[in-house]
Write an enzyme that holds these catalytic residues in place. Sequence first.
Site, short mmCIF file in Angstrom:
data_model
loop_
_atom_site.label_atom_id
_atom_site.label_comp_id
_atom_site.label_asym_id
_atom_site.label_seq_id
_atom_site.Cartn_x
_atom_site.Cartn_y
_atom_site.Cartn_z
N CYS A 320 0.80 -1.24 0.00
CA CYS A 320 0.00 0.00 0.00
C CYS A 320 0.83 1.29 0.00
CB CYS A 320 -0.97 0.01 1.18
SG CYS A 320 -1.60 -1.58 1.67
N ARG A 349 6.07 -11.45 5.93
CA ARG A 349 5.63 -11.09 7.27
C ARG A 349 6.25 -12.08 8.25
NH1 ARG A 349 -0.71 -9.69 5.91
NH2 ARG A 349 -0.18 -8.12 4.35
N GLN A 367 0.53 -11.51 -3.63
CA GLN A 367 -0.87 -11.19 -3.78
C GLN A 367 -1.16 -10.64 -5.15
OE1 GLN A 367 -1.37 -8.27 -0.83
NE2 GLN A 367 -2.07 -9.73 0.71
N ASP A 369 -2.56 -7.96 -5.79
CA ASP A 369 -2.94 -6.76 -5.06
C ASP A 369 -3.27 -5.64 -6.03
OD1 ASP A 369 -3.36 -5.29 -2.81
OD2 ASP A 369 -1.25 -4.94 -2.36
N HIS A 371 -4.39 -1.20 -5.89
CA HIS A 371 -4.86 0.02 -5.23
C HIS A 371 -5.47 0.91 -6.29
CE1 HIS A 371 -2.03 -1.65 -2.33
NE2 HIS A 371 -2.89 -1.17 -1.45
N LYS A 450 -15.84 -1.91 4.64
CA LYS A 450 -15.29 -2.85 3.66
C LYS A 450 -16.32 -3.89 3.25
CE LYS A 450 -13.51 -5.73 7.37
NZ LYS A 450 -12.63 -6.81 7.74
N HIS A 497 -8.40 -0.57 -1.55
CA HIS A 497 -7.44 -1.68 -1.49
C HIS A 497 -8.21 -2.93 -1.89
CE1 HIS A 497 -4.81 0.57 1.52
NE2 HIS A 497 -5.96 1.19 1.63
ZN ZN Z 1 -3.37 -2.04 0.37
#
Ligand code: ZN
Length: 626
Positions: A320, A349, A367, A369, A371, A450, A497
Amino acid sequence: MSDNERTDRAAGVVAEAEGHDEEELAFDAPERGSAEELLDAGAHSDIDAMRHSTAHVMAEAVMELFPGAQLGIGPAIDGGFYYDFALPRALTPEDLAAIEERMAASIAADHPFVRRELDPVAGRAFFVERGQPFKVEILDDLAAKAAGAGEPMPPTSVYEHGPFVDLCKGPHVTSTGRIGPFKLLSVAGAYWRGDEKRPMLQRVYGTVWSTQEELDAYLWRREEAKRRDHRRLGVGLDLYSFHDVAPGSAFWHPKGQRIWRTLEGAMRELQGRRGYQEVSTPILVSKRLWERSGHWELYRDNMFIVEAEDQLFSLKPMNCPESSILYASRVRSYRDLPIRYSEFGRLHRNERSGSLSGLTRVRQFIQDDAHLYVRPDQLADELSALLGEVRESYGWVGLEPRFAFATKPDKALGDPALWERAEGLIKEALDRSGMAYVVKPKDGTFYAPKIDIYIDDALGREWQMATIQVDLLMLPERFDLTFIDEHGQPQRPIAIHRAIYGSLERFIGILVEHFAGAFPFWLAPVQAVVIPIADRHNEAAEELAGVIRARGLHVEVDASDNRMQNKIRLAQEQKVPYMLVLGDREVEARTATVRRRGAARDEPQQTEAWNDLADRLAAESAARRP
Ligand SMILES: [Zn+2]
Ligand SMILES: [Zn+2]
């Protein structure tokens, strides 16, 4: 939600958007390992009250068989219950059978469950006399807490049935006769209060249901889940392996990597169609970025820190903040939005090594992912489109997504009007999509409402997959993101996100179990095996494989010395969707006899010309049907 994700929430970072949490805890759940948590019997529904009551009956039986046994706790859990015991020796399967027998007798006796309140001093003395130090410890913790708060110690609540008395807040069923068909399942080691410095107890798990049918169905699902366990099955299918030189990180073998690339390719194709722009940001990033995002302060324990030239860096735990650096790299006009940055980011992580498990609990993961930076007036359309993306991509693997709308929690940052607006827009998008959803009041993160996405797999197990978060605060405010509106004034964009598969590792692990390794044709790591009947057909088999490979499909030739039936059996074991058999007749006519995975013995087999066959398979693969 694990401890780590609990920290995420406090840190205002978006672990949840990353589809990475496996279980939800209520926000106001008692603190982990606290006396309050130990006293919560998990009996929040009728069936759970029965499950917890069964734990009491099991403890009664264990006390009979092992006088002097010390009792830990015995809550209801999903599908059953457990109880922790300190015993003079390890329990054997024969012990479990003996415990079950005594439990059945107690249930037949139909003892009523009776609640009593003892005065705190007498309550403590009662458990001291009975040699139950763990119960005494819980009572002492409660007393210390009450004293600290300047409150009187509450009376000691106990439940009694037959000869057995336990420290307990309940609730329980009215009598042991109300307990349905049950079975003890397993024994595992469990540290008292989850603390490895405290004694290791024996945790006995059991299951109990209202009817025999439900018990049988549960036991079947449990066996089936063991059979499908991705940690074993995926290794057997040569997809990946795990090695202790890299805890919590899979080694991807060629076939596993192929599944990976196919999933990634499908998402890339969807994202291209939807106007995403793929980006790539550094894995190793200065702590200065994490200080700005808040991770350094609150999430540092979960990050791998690296030192170079006297500076501290971290392996990124999420994409992010770096995505917002890209956004802020130039002045944005209202005409530039929405901007959709996707990134197959490799994240790390620092999960505790004890919590790592297969592909579902890892230290390194990737991911799908993204944005998305949108103007407020674009949010509803963008969310509708995102829900469509979720439906489409889950459709490729035949999974039906379910949606939950999680609204503003009590502890929320920012302007209430913004929240109201964001929630209104989410609701509008959900309603407009015509999809059913449930509302989870106050379950949003403290900076964003969310949409959570759940699926049920083939065994009826619920998995929380992706989350779509509407972030009005974290990225926009902390990174001071703006766009210039039509009046030349700077405005805040909204950041969304989203990760649809979530962690690819976890997604593939779930798919391995859902399909029991028999992937849909488009996703299968080996889509077809060409099976020459005799050596003299090997050359033609290679030629046919080449024709199919030229269409971009994954095909192998089994040119081993095995007999045809063996080759077919091996291909079936490897769950290959198509077997293409070549004998004299086929080679001569440049055809193949096609056999489908799992086809019945008497199913008529089709013979198809090579080019027609290759075209048909290519079209089928491109259609991404489950
Ligand atoms: Zn994010
Ligand atoms: Zn109880």
